[in-house]
Design a protein around this motif. Sequence first.
Motif, PDB file in Angstrom:
ATOM      1  N   GLU A 138       0.859  -1.196   0.000  1.00  0.00           N
ATOM      2  CA  GLU A 138       0.000   0.000   0.000  1.00  0.00           C
ATOM      3  C   GLU A 138       0.892   1.242   0.000  1.00  0.00           C
ATOM      4  O   GLU A 138       0.977   1.986   0.977  1.00  0.00           O
ATOM      5  CB  GLU A 138      -0.925  -0.025   1.208  1.00  0.00           C
ATOM      6  CG  GLU A 138      -1.877  -1.216   1.212  1.00  0.00           C
ATOM      7  CD  GLU A 138      -2.706  -1.289   2.481  1.00  0.00           C
ATOM      8  OE1 GLU A 138      -2.189  -0.887   3.557  1.00  0.00           O
ATOM      9  OE2 GLU A 138      -3.864  -1.734   2.417  1.00  0.00           O
ATOM     10  N   LEU A 139       1.541   1.482  -1.128  1.00  0.00           N
ATOM     11  CA  LEU A 139       2.526   2.556  -1.198  1.00  0.00           C
ATOM     12  C   LEU A 139       1.885   3.925  -1.025  1.00  0.00           C
ATOM     13  O   LEU A 139       2.463   4.821  -0.391  1.00  0.00           O
ATOM     14  CB  LEU A 139       3.258   2.488  -2.537  1.00  0.00           C
ATOM     15  CG  LEU A 139       4.003   1.179  -2.834  1.00  0.00           C
ATOM     16  CD1 LEU A 139       4.740   1.289  -4.153  1.00  0.00           C
ATOM     17  CD2 LEU A 139       4.958   0.835  -1.705  1.00  0.00           C
ATOM     18  N   GLY A 140       0.686   4.124  -1.604  1.00  0.00           N
ATOM     19  CA  GLY A 140       0.008   5.408  -1.483  1.00  0.00           C
ATOM     20  C   GLY A 140      -0.346   5.729  -0.045  1.00  0.00           C
ATOM     21  O   GLY A 140      -0.184   6.879   0.407  1.00  0.00           O
ATOM     22  N   ILE A 141      -0.814   4.741   0.691  1.00  0.00           N
ATOM     23  CA  ILE A 141      -1.149   4.945   2.105  1.00  0.00           C
ATOM     24  C   ILE A 141       0.100   5.270   2.904  1.00  0.00           C
ATOM     25  O   ILE A 141       0.117   6.200   3.730  1.00  0.00           O
ATOM     26  CB  ILE A 141      -1.837   3.691   2.671  1.00  0.00           C
ATOM     27  CG1 ILE A 141      -3.213   3.482   2.030  1.00  0.00           C
ATOM     28  CG2 ILE A 141      -1.970   3.782   4.187  1.00  0.00           C
ATOM     29  CD1 ILE A 141      -4.229   4.535   2.390  1.00  0.00           C
ATOM     30  N   ALA A 142       1.189   4.516   2.664  1.00  0.00           N
ATOM     31  CA  ALA A 142       2.439   4.775   3.387  1.00  0.00           C
ATOM     32  C   ALA A 142       2.942   6.186   3.113  1.00  0.00           C
ATOM     33  O   ALA A 142       3.371   6.896   4.036  1.00  0.00           O
ATOM     34  CB  ALA A 142       3.493   3.746   2.985  1.00  0.00           C
ATOM     35  N   ALA A 143       2.885   6.604   1.849  1.00  0.00           N
ATOM     36  CA  ALA A 143       3.342   7.948   1.509  1.00  0.00           C
ATOM     37  C   ALA A 143       2.445   9.013   2.117  1.00  0.00           C
ATOM     38  O   ALA A 143       2.934  10.063   2.571  1.00  0.00           O
ATOM     39  CB  ALA A 143       3.398   8.104  -0.010  1.00  0.00           C
TER      40      ALA A 143
END
Length: 546
Positions: free
Chosen positions: A517-522
């Motif tokens: 979940e790269l968008g959430i982490a960012a």
Amino acid sequence: MRRVLQLFLLLVLAWIVVEPLAIVGVESVRRDGAWTLDAVRAFAVEPNEWRAAWNSTWLAALSVITGTMIGVPLALVTRLAGFPGRRVVSALLALPAVLPPLVGVVAFLFLYGESGVFSRGIMALTGSEVAPWRFEGGGAVLLIHATTMYVYPYLLVRAALATFDTSLIEAATALGAGRVRTMRTIVLPLLRPAIGNGALLIALTSLASFSAPYVFGGGFRVLPTQLITTRLNGDVSVAMVETLVLVALALFCLGAATRLGGPGVRGAGKGLAPAPAASRKGWRRSLTAVGVAAITVWLLLPHLALLGVSFVAPGAWTRTALPTAWTGGNYVALIAEPERWRPFGTSLWMAGLAAAAAAVLALLVAVAARDPRHRLSRGLEVALGLPWAVPGTVYAIALATMFSVTQPAAGRFILIGTLWLLPLAYLVRALPIIGRAVVAAIRALDPAYDEAAAALGAGRWRTFRTITLPLLMPALAGATALGFVTGLGDFMTSVILYTYDTRPVSLEILGAIRQGELGIAAAYGVVITLLSTAAFVLAERSRGAA
């Protein structure tokens, strides 16, 4: 009354700051109730231990060299040279100061990692399905350190130049000295304390660095990551020895940087900030502006990548160079979904409680240690600053060891697995940040205020409440904001002490990355950065008001 307060505060600081480290020292040479050097021998004969210690040492040394080589010239150029956009560039270059370590590391992952922007772009251009590089190992960690820790000498040298007496440069020029000789014989010697303190901050931060080696280290081990591995393997006594070695390295850096910084060369002058000198040749100004802008963009590219990835839709960035869809839903999810918001709430209340408690304790210490000539005052100041010189992983291990048994006579209670151990660790880490600022502020107050209040019949409490405390509030508020930011983005202490009920946002960021979940982490990283920036601005305004 003051002496009683000093003794009480010394006991409190000895309990939460000194005793945990002392217990670690005892546990390293004690096993099953008997004294033994088995753990020391196990450390001495294990090549991996020496390799980790050597890696920590050379990484800290090269981080100091590279960070100083980036930060000092940038400070000199942005303070002394006049070029278009100087103020904007100066502010942007200070951005890494407000980024929590893990957020900065995640930003590099999104830019330089095997699945990062650059790697995917090259794969798309070449048609390859294999990443062109593996961004890991000592070189990757050094790059992260150099391009984030430069901010320490950068800020300190800029602050020193703000009170630099330009008449010294004018005198050197009048005597026929060229720019290089003036820089070598006048400017740099006067900046020696600032450069030394910046080098010290880089060295201590590098030795304590856990996020970058943890994410990008691969087989490259440093003492903080080796310490965690050893403890997870059940070799608690060896982990204690590793802890002491890490403390020894930190104290060695403290002593070396003290000699490097020293008193420097003192110059009498007006203390006026030097005005930027604009080059008479327009092409030089343009070249300077372009060069500094290019360096700034390079240093901030990871953070721009973090911002961009925060708008990537789930599943929209798998094999393409750039995402195929963008959305603001990642930020909505942080608020709308309870499981996303809960780590934020946990980090906010733990960091807020720790900063508030540290502020109260620091204020009491400042009042008790106002006169630096007293021996107890110096003892309080040393105890207050000790956590600043000791890596966070060391204190995490020390607190976990101290509060793992019940021994009321020794001040030891079982806090492992409870809600309170991690906020206590945040408090200890925030104490030097808040305490040093408040102690410096109260010592800078004019004694005439107290004398005037006493002459008008005001007692000590009324004087403190109506005069001293309001004068200290700017420094106290600013330092407390920075202490809050330290806890909010903490990772190296949290990863050791967290429980299910105290899972902070830094662990949630790492979990989101592992789940793809790269968008959430960012988005987590961007929000933490914005909160940290707000606290940093508050601190700067409070310092200005002070």
